[in-house]
Design a protein around this motif. Sequence first.
Motif, PDB file in Angstrom:
ATOM      1  N   GLY A 195       0.823  -1.205   0.000  1.00  0.00           N
ATOM      2  CA  GLY A 195       0.000   0.000   0.000  1.00  0.00           C
ATOM      3  C   GLY A 195       0.856   1.254   0.000  1.00  0.00           C
ATOM      4  N   LEU A 196       0.267   2.345   0.437  1.00  0.00           N
ATOM      5  CA  LEU A 196       0.906   3.652   0.320  1.00  0.00           C
ATOM      6  C   LEU A 196       1.627   4.051   1.606  1.00  0.00           C
ATOM      7  CD1 LEU A 196      -1.988   5.469  -1.552  1.00  0.00           C
ATOM      8  CD2 LEU A 196      -0.076   4.212  -2.501  1.00  0.00           C
ATOM      9  N   THR A 197       2.707   4.775   1.446  1.00  0.00           N
ATOM     10  CA  THR A 197       3.479   5.220   2.613  1.00  0.00           C
ATOM     11  C   THR A 197       2.771   6.386   3.292  1.00  0.00           C
ATOM     12  OG1 THR A 197       4.729   6.724   1.219  1.00  0.00           O
ATOM     13  CG2 THR A 197       5.684   4.552   1.583  1.00  0.00           C
ATOM     14  N   VAL A 198       3.013   6.516   4.605  1.00  0.00           N
ATOM     15  CA  VAL A 198       2.284   7.505   5.384  1.00  0.00           C
ATOM     16  C   VAL A 198       2.624   8.948   4.991  1.00  0.00           C
ATOM     17  CG1 VAL A 198       4.013   7.450   7.263  1.00  0.00           C
ATOM     18  CG2 VAL A 198       1.702   8.206   7.755  1.00  0.00           C
ATOM     19  N   ASP A 199       3.869   9.205   4.600  1.00  0.00           N
ATOM     20  CA  ASP A 199       4.284  10.591   4.380  1.00  0.00           C
ATOM     21  C   ASP A 199       4.111  11.036   2.923  1.00  0.00           C
ATOM     22  OD1 ASP A 199       6.276   8.815   3.651  1.00  0.00           O
ATOM     23  OD2 ASP A 199       7.635   9.425   5.250  1.00  0.00           O
ATOM     24  N   THR A 200       4.865  10.438   1.995  1.00  0.00           N
ATOM     25  CA  THR A 200       4.772  10.887   0.597  1.00  0.00           C
ATOM     26  C   THR A 200       3.555  10.283  -0.119  1.00  0.00           C
ATOM     27  OG1 THR A 200       6.187   9.059  -0.067  1.00  0.00           O
ATOM     28  CG2 THR A 200       7.273  11.156   0.374  1.00  0.00           C
ATOM     29  N   GLN A 201       2.914   9.309   0.522  1.00  0.00           N
ATOM     30  CA  GLN A 201       1.742   8.643  -0.040  1.00  0.00           C
ATOM     31  C   GLN A 201       1.997   8.124  -1.447  1.00  0.00           C
ATOM     32  OE1 GLN A 201      -2.028  10.082   1.235  1.00  0.00           O
ATOM     33  NE2 GLN A 201      -1.114  11.377   2.791  1.00  0.00           N
ATOM     34  N   GLU A 202       3.081   7.316  -1.490  1.00  0.00           N
ATOM     35  CA  GLU A 202       3.397   6.633  -2.728  1.00  0.00           C
ATOM     36  C   GLU A 202       3.335   5.135  -2.494  1.00  0.00           C
ATOM     37  OE1 GLU A 202       6.468   8.846  -5.465  1.00  0.00           O
ATOM     38  OE2 GLU A 202       6.632   9.396  -3.367  1.00  0.00           O
ATOM     39  N   TYR A 203       3.070   4.397  -3.548  1.00  0.00           N
ATOM     40  CA  TYR A 203       2.920   2.950  -3.431  1.00  0.00           C
ATOM     41  C   TYR A 203       4.233   2.303  -3.026  1.00  0.00           C
ATOM     42  CZ  TYR A 203       1.895  -1.871  -4.567  1.00  0.00           C
ATOM     43  OH  TYR A 203       1.725  -3.224  -4.499  1.00  0.00           O
ATOM     44  N   HIS A 204       4.166   1.387  -2.080  1.00  0.00           N
ATOM     45  CA  HIS A 204       5.341   0.594  -1.723  1.00  0.00           C
ATOM     46  C   HIS A 204       5.026  -0.884  -1.942  1.00  0.00           C
ATOM     47  CE1 HIS A 204       8.911  -0.895   0.124  1.00  0.00           C
ATOM     48  NE2 HIS A 204       9.369   0.341   0.272  1.00  0.00           N
ATOM     49  N   PRO A 205       5.862  -1.583  -2.732  1.00  0.00           N
ATOM     50  CA  PRO A 205       5.530  -2.965  -3.068  1.00  0.00           C
ATOM     51  C   PRO A 205       5.867  -3.990  -1.978  1.00  0.00           C
ATOM     52  CG  PRO A 205       7.539  -2.311  -4.172  1.00  0.00           C
ATOM     53  CD  PRO A 205       7.063  -1.106  -3.432  1.00  0.00           C
ATOM     54  N   GLU A 206       6.666  -3.617  -0.978  1.00  0.00           N
ATOM     55  CA  GLU A 206       7.019  -4.643   0.017  1.00  0.00           C
ATOM     56  C   GLU A 206       7.069  -4.112   1.447  1.00  0.00           C
ATOM     57  OE1 GLU A 206      11.089  -5.898   0.292  1.00  0.00           O
ATOM     58  OE2 GLU A 206      11.648  -4.870  -1.536  1.00  0.00           O
ATOM     59  N   PRO A 207       5.957  -3.617   1.960  1.00  0.00           N
ATOM     60  CA  PRO A 207       5.967  -3.151   3.358  1.00  0.00           C
ATOM     61  C   PRO A 207       5.971  -4.334   4.327  1.00  0.00           C
ATOM     62  CG  PRO A 207       4.170  -2.150   2.082  1.00  0.00           C
ATOM     63  CD  PRO A 207       4.667  -3.334   1.318  1.00  0.00           C
ATOM     64  N   ARG A 208       7.112  -4.518   4.995  1.00  0.00           N
ATOM     65  CA  ARG A 208       7.307  -5.677   5.869  1.00  0.00           C
ATOM     66  C   ARG A 208       6.523  -5.520   7.167  1.00  0.00           C
ATOM     67  NH1 ARG A 208      13.838  -5.598   5.533  1.00  0.00           N
ATOM     68  NH2 ARG A 208      13.462  -3.375   5.246  1.00  0.00           N
ATOM     69  N   VAL A 209       6.023  -6.637   7.678  1.00  0.00           N
ATOM     70  CA  VAL A 209       5.328  -6.596   8.967  1.00  0.00           C
ATOM     71  C   VAL A 209       6.380  -6.680  10.073  1.00  0.00           C
ATOM     72  CG1 VAL A 209       3.651  -7.700  10.473  1.00  0.00           C
ATOM     73  CG2 VAL A 209       3.277  -7.651   8.000  1.00  0.00           C
ATOM     74  N   ALA A 210       6.432  -5.641  10.903  1.00  0.00           N
ATOM     75  CA  ALA A 210       7.398  -5.618  12.014  1.00  0.00           C
ATOM     76  C   ALA A 210       6.703  -6.144  13.267  1.00  0.00           C
ATOM     77  CB  ALA A 210       7.951  -4.210  12.169  1.00  0.00           C
ATOM     78  N   SER A 211       6.698  -5.379  14.370  1.00  0.00           N
ATOM     79  CA  SER A 211       6.152  -5.936  15.612  1.00  0.00           C
ATOM     80  C   SER A 211       4.642  -6.130  15.556  1.00  0.00           C
ATOM     81  CB  SER A 211       6.511  -5.037  16.792  1.00  0.00           C
ATOM     82  OG  SER A 211       6.280  -3.694  16.480  1.00  0.00           O
ATOM     83  N   ILE A 212       4.178  -7.152  16.269  1.00  0.00           N
ATOM     84  CA  ILE A 212       2.740  -7.409  16.442  1.00  0.00           C
ATOM     85  C   ILE A 212       2.491  -7.643  17.928  1.00  0.00           C
ATOM     86  CG2 ILE A 212       0.803  -8.955  15.950  1.00  0.00           C
ATOM     87  CD1 ILE A 212       2.032  -9.717  13.353  1.00  0.00           C
ATOM     88  N   VAL A 213       1.438  -7.026  18.478  1.00  0.00           N
ATOM     89  CA  VAL A 213       1.008  -7.353  19.840  1.00  0.00           C
ATOM     90  C   VAL A 213      -0.503  -7.517  19.858  1.00  0.00           C
ATOM     91  CG1 VAL A 213       2.879  -6.279  21.156  1.00  0.00           C
ATOM     92  CG2 VAL A 213       0.884  -4.906  20.502  1.00  0.00           C
ATOM     93  N   ALA A 214      -0.999  -8.164  20.939  1.00  0.00           N
ATOM     94  CA  ALA A 214      -2.429  -8.361  21.114  1.00  0.00           C
ATOM     95  C   ALA A 214      -2.927  -7.332  22.119  1.00  0.00           C
ATOM     96  CB  ALA A 214      -2.690  -9.775  21.615  1.00  0.00           C
ATOM     97  N   SER A 215      -4.011  -6.633  21.760  1.00  0.00           N
ATOM     98  CA  SER A 215      -4.572  -5.602  22.631  1.00  0.00           C
ATOM     99  C   SER A 215      -5.274  -6.235  23.836  1.00  0.00           C
ATOM    100  CB  SER A 215      -5.572  -4.769  21.834  1.00  0.00           C
ATOM    101  OG  SER A 215      -6.306  -3.923  22.696  1.00  0.00           O
TER     102      SER A 215
END
Length: 546
Positions: free
Chosen positions: A270-290
Amino acid sequence: KHIGEAEAKYQAGGSPLADVDLYKDSNPDAPKMSKAEFDKARNIYFQRCAGCHGVLRKGATGKPLTPDITLARGSEYLKVFIKYGSPAGMPNWGTSGELTDDEVDLMARYIQQTAPTPPEFGMADMKQTWKVIVPPEQRPKKKMNNYNISNIFSTTLRDSGEVALIDGDTKKIINIVKTGYAVHISRISASGRYLFVIGRDARVNMIDLWMEKPDNVAEIRIGLEARSVDTSKFKGYEDKLAIAGAYWPPQFVIMNGDTLEPLKIVSTRGLTVDTQEYHPEPRVASIVASHFKPEFVVNVKETGKTMMVDYSDITNLKMTEIGSARFLHDGGWDLSKRYFMVAANQSNKIAAIDAKEGKLAGMVEVGKIPHPGRGANFVHPKYGPVWATGHLGDESIALIGTDPKNHKQYAWKLVENLKSQGGGSLFIKTHPKSNHLYVDNPLHPEAKVSQSVAVYDLKNLQGGYKVLPIGDWAGLKDDGAKRVVQPEYNKDGNEVWFSVWSAKDKESAIVIVDDKTLELKTVIKDPKLITPTGHFNVYNTQHDVY
Ligand code: DHE
């Protein structure tokens, strides 16, 4: 040595994609390469370069290396860069002796070719790798062993592709369990019964601590490369679901918490938060359970977005997207467990995510490349509850106010900076029953620092720190790297465990310190303790105590 280099070497930890056979006909404008040369270069690329420059070479913490850029630079220029490095953080792969001149030449030619794209990994692939080793109905109905399971430590044996389950009371190894390669983290189900681990190769293992000898009961691969796993913790959903995030393909998967059956895969492209350009490989970093809602908090590196994933109805999946900054990496809860503090490491910021309201509560500018692990929580006499992080890129320890209710003026502010032994810090830890704060420096260039740990007295933070020579205390027979990694408390909060991490052909150990006296308590050594890195106490991990 410049600081960026420690960060770059840290990211060059090696990718399982190195072993995937990907060959593309060479770019007609690029220097020629045989298939054998291409394969060798591809392997080096995924071992050394992909962590910073990305699988598709579109750039992440390192610069993009797509042919439109690299062809214009030309082989001679690229060779100099690869051999000598740059002040911006590119390591000197040639002059450090890690690559020969021929390999430098090979890599200069390789990065002018079109980047090969690794395959996708969808539901059919996952199902093919999914194994229920012991089905739920054949598992024990009650705890079948005499271990105090809430004080077991799950210790990664990085290079042997195993975890050691160590009895925190007797310090004896209970079992060495086969897992994926270089297990990154261990997480515990809400009930404390199941242990989930994920290898770099995206293999998830589920271990039942109720078995007479705790061992694997289910396993699956969720991609080709991964770092994070967790399980549902909200009331009513205890032990029901699990989630794992992948680096490649960029996606996460929600699984059955009993069997690891894959249920739903969600792409993070999807798109990056700042320049809002498409990124083809946004890696999943940390995950926690709420703890506040039936949600997983999924932090996506390259887009700088946190996805609050509502798991109460995965058919009609609802996600709240919270934008903060690039590149999200690791983090942990504040003392109230309402706010998730996540490092946007290349932005030198910590974002505070409000899991109750589902929004960004604050962004705090900290030192260079914050790296908290899960961070450390304690109550400061002046600022109230604070959360702390160390840094890879400088010697500061940042204390951030986390109590908008009773200490509003300090909330989401950098309230104090402590000075530590130096940069190259990865993990920091304290415990509600302890008066100490421990800071490691495993990536510091000086052995004296990387083999020791700094301890602060929470009652006298201004008094500076004491250095504990953990590496020496291990009393190892050979002179390995002895990097001291990750302070972790036992359940009672009166001992702190450290890995003393040397190469796989060298002796390593676990060193246990008495938290009251700051003296050596025990050293655990065993020929099977090969390359210990992360270690996770069951109770503290289950309850997010740090
Ligand atoms: Fe880690 C946490 C990614 C290198 C040991 N590491 C994490 C998390 C991520 C991550 C996304 C957060 C997971 C979560 O909370 O859900 N780590 C990466 C990388 O991409 C990186 C930079 C490079 C790589 O090639 O993997 C990397 N990490 C390392 C190491 O070199 C370490 C020291 C040893 C190793 O396994 O290779 C290492 N990372 C750890 C540990 C944690 C971790 C022990 C969990 C800390 C905690 O207290 O929760």
